[in-house]
Each structure stands twice: as structure tokens, then as C-alpha cells.
Design an enzyme around this catalytic site. Structure first.
Site, PDB file in Angstrom:
ATOM      1  N   ALA A  24       0.880  -1.208  -0.110  1.00  0.00           N
ATOM      2  CA  ALA A  24       0.156   0.072  -0.040  1.00  0.00           C
ATOM      3  C   ALA A  24       0.779   1.287   0.081  1.00  0.00           C
ATOM      4  CB  ALA A  24      -0.986  -0.110   1.215  1.00  0.00           C
ATOM      5  N   CYS A  33       4.648   3.961 -17.358  1.00  0.00           N
ATOM      6  CA  CYS A  33       3.942   2.851 -17.762  1.00  0.00           C
ATOM      7  C   CYS A  33       2.472   2.814 -17.418  1.00  0.00           C
ATOM      8  CB  CYS A  33       4.345   1.567 -17.853  1.00  0.00           C
ATOM      9  SG  CYS A  33       6.059   1.261 -18.620  1.00  0.00           S
ATOM     10  N   LYS A  57       8.847   6.145  -7.578  1.00  0.00           N
ATOM     11  CA  LYS A  57       9.293   5.094  -6.831  1.00  0.00           C
ATOM     12  C   LYS A  57      10.685   5.501  -6.577  1.00  0.00           C
ATOM     13  CE  LYS A  57      10.544   1.391 -10.032  1.00  0.00           C
ATOM     14  NZ  LYS A  57      10.115   0.257 -10.633  1.00  0.00           N
TER      15      LYS A  57
HETATM   16  C1  UDX Z   1       6.002  -1.210 -14.861  1.00  0.00           C
HETATM   17  C2  UDX Z   1       5.842  -2.578 -15.058  1.00  0.00           C
HETATM   18  O1  UDX Z   1       6.155  -3.404 -13.616  1.00  0.00           O
HETATM   19  C3  UDX Z   1       6.480  -3.079 -15.948  1.00  0.00           C
HETATM   20  O2  UDX Z   1       6.330  -4.629 -16.320  1.00  0.00           O
HETATM   21  C4  UDX Z   1       6.370  -2.451 -17.096  1.00  0.00           C
HETATM   22  O3  UDX Z   1       6.924  -2.586 -18.430  1.00  0.00           O
HETATM   23  C5  UDX Z   1       6.725  -0.938 -16.947  1.00  0.00           C
HETATM   24  O4  UDX Z   1       5.842  -0.405 -15.942  1.00  0.00           O
HETATM   25  P1  UDX Z   1       7.859   0.479 -13.697  1.00  0.00           P
HETATM   26  O5  UDX Z   1       7.103   1.632 -14.204  1.00  0.00           O
HETATM   27  O6  UDX Z   1       9.200   0.661 -13.435  1.00  0.00           O
HETATM   28  O7  UDX Z   1       7.432  -1.024 -14.292  1.00  0.00           O
HETATM   29  O8  UDX Z   1       7.243   0.471 -11.875  1.00  0.00           O
HETATM   30  P2  UDX Z   1       6.625  -0.644 -11.065  1.00  0.00           P
HETATM   31  O9  UDX Z   1       7.997  -1.135 -10.074  1.00  0.00           O
HETATM   32  O10 UDX Z   1       5.852  -1.680 -11.803  1.00  0.00           O
HETATM   33  O11 UDX Z   1       5.870   0.218 -10.205  1.00  0.00           O
HETATM   34  C6  UDX Z   1       4.773   1.070 -10.646  1.00  0.00           C
HETATM   35  C7  UDX Z   1       4.340   2.031  -9.731  1.00  0.00           C
HETATM   36  O12 UDX Z   1       3.376   1.094  -8.909  1.00  0.00           O
HETATM   37  C8  UDX Z   1       5.229   3.009  -8.635  1.00  0.00           C
HETATM   38  O13 UDX Z   1       4.690   4.141  -8.859  1.00  0.00           O
HETATM   39  C9  UDX Z   1       5.333   2.034  -7.471  1.00  0.00           C
HETATM   40  O14 UDX Z   1       5.455   2.929  -6.534  1.00  0.00           O
HETATM   41  C10 UDX Z   1       3.747   1.481  -7.370  1.00  0.00           C
HETATM   42  N1  UDX Z   1       3.595   0.252  -6.537  1.00  0.00           N
HETATM   43  C11 UDX Z   1       4.040  -0.958  -6.992  1.00  0.00           C
HETATM   44  C12 UDX Z   1       3.023   0.318  -5.390  1.00  0.00           C
HETATM   45  O15 UDX Z   1       2.519   1.345  -4.641  1.00  0.00           O
HETATM   46  N2  UDX Z   1       2.936  -0.935  -4.673  1.00  0.00           N
HETATM   47  C13 UDX Z   1       3.312  -2.080  -5.166  1.00  0.00           C
HETATM   48  O16 UDX Z   1       3.135  -2.942  -4.178  1.00  0.00           O
HETATM   49  C14 UDX Z   1       3.957  -1.955  -6.362  1.00  0.00           C
END
Ligand code: UDX
Length: 414
Positions: A248, A256, A317
Site C-alpha cells: 500500500a 507505464c 518510486k
Molecule cells: C512497470 C511494470 O512493472 C513493467 O512490467 C512495465 O513494463 C513498465 O511499468 P515501472 O513503471 O518501472 O514498471 O514500476 P513498478 O515497479 O511496476 O511500479 C509502478 C508503480 O506502482 C510505482 O509508482 C510504485 O511505487 C507503485 N507500486 C508498485 C505500489 O505502490 N505498490 C506495489 O506493491 C508495487
């Protein structure tokens, strides 16, 4: 695999952005000779000098290590001798729809210099795109979407959970399968359309998973004795659910999820279908920011103009310098729009924000703020001493629960 043989297999990559530069370097690491093309001369120059255009852990070292197998150029002519050419250019949204001009131009330019090459589309494109391009150009096109996370991009490219290869030419599919043999990952061989759909359905599913746990977090905040981290742990041990993407937080951002969910919903609408679960996930994500605002307004109602909110973390992130579609940046904009003053600190982000005072350390940022929001899970924030009595909202579960009596932790009661 070709390393050790007389001649390296030459692979082309068009587009040297995030995924393009990582893919080029990873393929060189795997033993291929790679020619990377970008119309942006600065990117080409910087990569040629051993300097990646983006921050990604391990990328610079791997780029330098493999420099003999990497050629970067702004001239498509350099692709003449490549048998396989990856297209990894952006597919942004324009007015809520996917904008394909960069992909179309890239394929046309490849055709101009090397019409017999196999084009491998790694850019995220909607189902039907590769087939349309094949009809238009007469080229052989394979769909090979990426599933690369920023921060672990090299590992995700060299050892993906799966490699999806879509196409209608059996021989071309076999050849592209060979390129990825080194990864030893399961390979899904399918149609172009399925490969394209797998990419969107996967990303949207992960976005839904994040919004789902964020809604459960909202509920946990109202129930004495509840804590979303424990709940997620208990859920994630069920193999059908899995522990990933159940953290969370402030909501999803990045290059993406926001873009792909929007394009996917609009694609479905055009076909008369409503992706209502994804629509809800996007709505829940927007509301993450409003919840933080509500907490601050409750605390400081009427005195916003005198309150400085320190936002810790601006990237979408941790472990990246990327602020695209960052929820932290959206929070800053919203805070300013309702009259709060804003301080900010991020160890990596290079973004310039109007009317925001940027600090060089988290400590200074906290000291000069009346309230603090932790927006990105940078490990250095774990060490923060927030026993200042200041109101702190930890949106990333970075601080320990009893570090401050005036602390609000996402997904925790109270
Ligand atoms: C994502 C996809 O995972 C990847 O497969 C795709 O090709 C490109 O987009 P990315 O954008 O690098 O990758 O970030 P990711 O680690 O997936 O996180 C995306 C967002 O969700 C971030 O803002 C992260 O903080 C948030 N997140 C992710 C959460 O808040 N909680 C989680 O449990 C996981």
C-alpha cells in the site's frame, strides 16, 4: 549463442530511451553486437562516451564493460547489417489515445535501409498494431513486449519471468526465440495480437492489484487493530494471490501504468467494451492524493497559507530519477493549488518545480517544514529522526510505527 564464434550476431535497436538503452546494453552483455539508433544526437553522444541518459543501477558499469560490442549512432544507415531490429520508441498518449507516429516512423526508416530485416516491436502497442504495420510496410514484424521495472531493469531484461514472442511467420519466431535463448526463461509463442494484449492485460492487472491493496489500506485505517502490511502478508502467502504488488502506498505512477491503463480503456471503449475494474483502479489511484490533502486540511484547516508541507521524495518510486506521472509531483501540485507552501527533497530527481523550495537533505527539508509527507520509499528516509512532534504522513511505510506520536502511517489504524 554466438560469443566465442568468429562473428557476433548483429542486433539493431531503434530508440535509446529507458528500455532501449537497457535492452542494448543487456543484449551486448549476453554476447551480441548491438547497433543502437536514436534521432537524439545528445543521447547517442552520451552513450558512446559510456554515460547512460538515465539513472539505472548497474547500467553504466555494464555499458562500459561491453563498449566494444556497442555502437551508437543517429544514422539509420548503421542498421544495414543488422538482421534483427528492435523498435523501442515511445508510445505516448495524445488526447487519451495511443500516439503511434514514432513507431510508424521507426519501422518506415528501418524499411528504407534494410527491408529484409526482421522488425521486433518492444514498444507497448495496442493489439492489432503489428499486423497493421505489416500490411502497410510488407515487413516481417514480431511482437516482443517488455516487462521491465525501473530500478531492476537489467535483471528483468537478462532474466525475465517470461519472454513473449508473437508473430505469424514461424521461421522469424524461431529466430527471435534464439536471440532470447540465453535468458533461459519460459517462452510464450503466440500471435502478434495476443502478445500485444498480454502486455496491456499484465500492466493493468498490476495497477489493479496496487489499487486493490490501497483500498484495503483505507479500510484498515478505520479498524482498530488492523494494519495493511500484516493483511498483505497474510494474503500474499496464498500462491494464487502472490506477495508482489501488494504494498500500500501513495498510488502508482511512472511511465507505464498511468499511460497504459488510459490507452487500454480507450481501446476497449472503441470496441464497445468497458474495462470497469481498470477504470475503478485508476479512480482509486487519483483519490490517493486527495486522502493526503484531507488529512492535512483536517489538521491545519484555515491556516494553509502559513503551513509549509515538506514532501520527501519526488520520483515515482525509489531507485530511479524518473518523475514521470509521479504521485509525489501530483501531490506537490495539489498542495500548491489549495494554498499550502511546499518544501521538497529527493536524492535523485532532477525536476524543477515552480514555487517549491528544494532542499539538499531530508533533514533540512524536515526542519524547515511544519508537516511532512513521505512520498517515495528512498531507503535513506528510514534513518530519519521524526521525533520532532511534527505531523508526519508516511505514505510508504518507511518509518517504524511508534517513531512519533503525531505520525500517520498509510494502512494503519489511528
Ligand atoms: C512497470 C511494470 O512493472 C513493467 O512490467 C512495465 O513494463 C513498465 O511499468 P515501472 O513503471 O518501472 O514498471 O514500476 P513498478 O515497479 O511496476 O511500479 C509502478 C508503480 O506502482 C510505482 O509508482 C510504485 O511505487 C507503485 N507500486 C508498485 C505500489 O505502490 N505498490 C506495489 O506493491 C508495487
Amino acid at each position: 549463442m554466438v560469443e566465442g564464434e568468429e562473428k557476433f550476431m548483429r542486433i539493431g535497436v531503434v530508440g535509446l530511451g529507458y528500455i532501449g538503452s537497457v535492452t542494448s546494453v543487456a543484449l551486448a552483455e549476453a554476447g551480441y553486437e548491438v547497433v543502437g539508433i536514436d534521432i537524439d544526437e545528445l543521447k547517442v553522444k552520451s552513450l558512446s562516451a559510456g554515460e547512460p541518459p538515465i539513472y539505472e543501477p548497474g547500467l553504466k558499469e555494464m555499458l562500459i564493460k561491453n563498449s566494444k560490442k556497442l555502437i551508437f549512432s543517429a544514422d539509420y544507415g548503421a542498421l544495414k547489417e543488422a538482421d534483427y531490429i528492435f523498435v523501442i520508441v515511445p508510445t505516448p498518449n495524445k488526447d487519451g489515445k495511443i500516439y503511434l507516429k514514432y513507431v510508424e516512423d521507426a519501422v518506415e526508416n528501418v524499411k528504407r535501409v534494410n527491408k529484409n530485416a526482421i522488425v521486433i516491436i518492444k514498444s507497448t502497442v495496442l493489439p492489432g498494431t503489428a499486423s497493421n504495420l505489416m500490411r502497410k510496410t510488407g515487413m516481417t514484424i514480431i511482437s516482443n513486449p517488455e516487462f521491465t521495472k525501473e530500478g531492476t531493469a537489467i535483471e528483468d531484461t537478462l532474466k525475465p519471468d517470461r519472454v513473449v514472442i508473437g508473430g505469424n511467420d514461424k521461421k522469424a519466431i524461431e529466430e527471435v526465440k534464439k536471440i532470447w535463448e540465453f535468458a533461459n526463461s519460459p517462452i510464450i509463442e503466440t500471435t502478434n495480437e495476443n502478445a500485444e494484449m498480454i502486455k496491456y492485460a499484465s500492466n493493468a492487472f498490476l495497477a489493479v492489484k496496487v489499487s486493490y491493496i490501497n483500498e484495503i489500506a483505507n479500510l484498515c485505517e478505520k479498524v482498530p487493530g488492523c494494519d495493511v502490511e500484516e493483511v498483505a502478508r497474510g494474503m500474499g502467502l496464498d500462491k494464487r494471490i502472490a506477495p508482489y504488488f501488494l504494498k500500500a502506498g501513495i498510488g502508482f505512477g511512472g511511465s507505464c501504468f498511468p499511460k497504459d491503463t488510459t490507452a487500454f480503456m480507450s481501446f476497449a471503449k472503441d470496441l464497445g467494451e468497458n474495462l470497469s475494474i481498470i477504470e475503478s483502479a485508476v479512480k482509486v489511484n487519483k483519490n490517493r492524493i486527495l486522502r493526503i490533502i484531507d488529512l492535512l486540511e483536517d489538521k491545519f484547516s484555515g491556516s494553509e497559507k502559513n503551513i509549509r508541507v515538506g514532501v520527501l521524495g519526488l520520483t515515482f518510486k525509489a531507485n530511479t530519477d524518473d518523475t514521470r506521472e509521479s504521485q509525489a509531483v501530483k501531490l506537490v501540485e495539489k498542495l500548491l493549488s489549495i494554498g499550502f507552501k511546499v518544501n521538497a527533497y529527493d536524492p535523485m530527481a532532477k525536476i524543477k518545480l515552480e514555487n517549491v523550495e528544494l532542499f539538499n537533505s531530508a533533514k533540512d527539508c524536515i526542519e524547515n517544514s511544519d508537516a511532512v509527507v513521505i512520498a517515495t520509499e528512498w531507503p535513506e528516509f528510514r534513518e530519519l529522526n521524526v521525533r520532532t512532534g511534527k505531523f508526519v504522513i508516511d505514505m510508504r511505510r518507511i518509518l517504524s510505527l511508534n517513531s512519533n506520536s503525531n505520525l500517520k502511517i498509510v494502512g494503519h489504524y489511528g
